[in-house]
Design a protein around this motif. Structure first.
Motif: not given
Length: 75
Positions: A1-27
């Motif tokens: 599987l691959k994972y995105s927090i920007n609505g599928g614009q970009t993906y990464q292999n890890s399901n962990v996202f660190s050091n995020l700024s304030s904002g809205t994230y579309n998983v």
């Protein structure tokens, strides 16, 4: 599987996202070939009092298949 927090614009292999700024994230979770995607119905909203990066918060996407609804947790 691959994972995105920007609505599928970009993906990464890890399901962990660190050091995020304030904002809205579309998983979105997708199979490696992108043939199947699952979008979380409720965006993740992170908010700090001053808008800075929130270093102590990690978003982990708990999804091990391409069925149902994507889930996330904030430890």
């Amino acid at each position: 599987l691959k994972y995105s927090i920007n609505g599928g614009q970009t993906y990464q292999n890890s399901n962990v996202f660190s050091n995020l700024s304030s904002g809205t994230y579309n998983v979105v979770v997708a199979t490696a070939d992108g043939a199947c995607t699952v979008t979380n119905a409720t965006p993740v909203v992170l908010q700090s009092t001053n808008g800075d990066i929130i270093p102590d918060k990690v978003v982990t996407i708990d999804q091990d298949n391409c069925e149902g609804t994507a889930e996330y947790c904030l430890p």
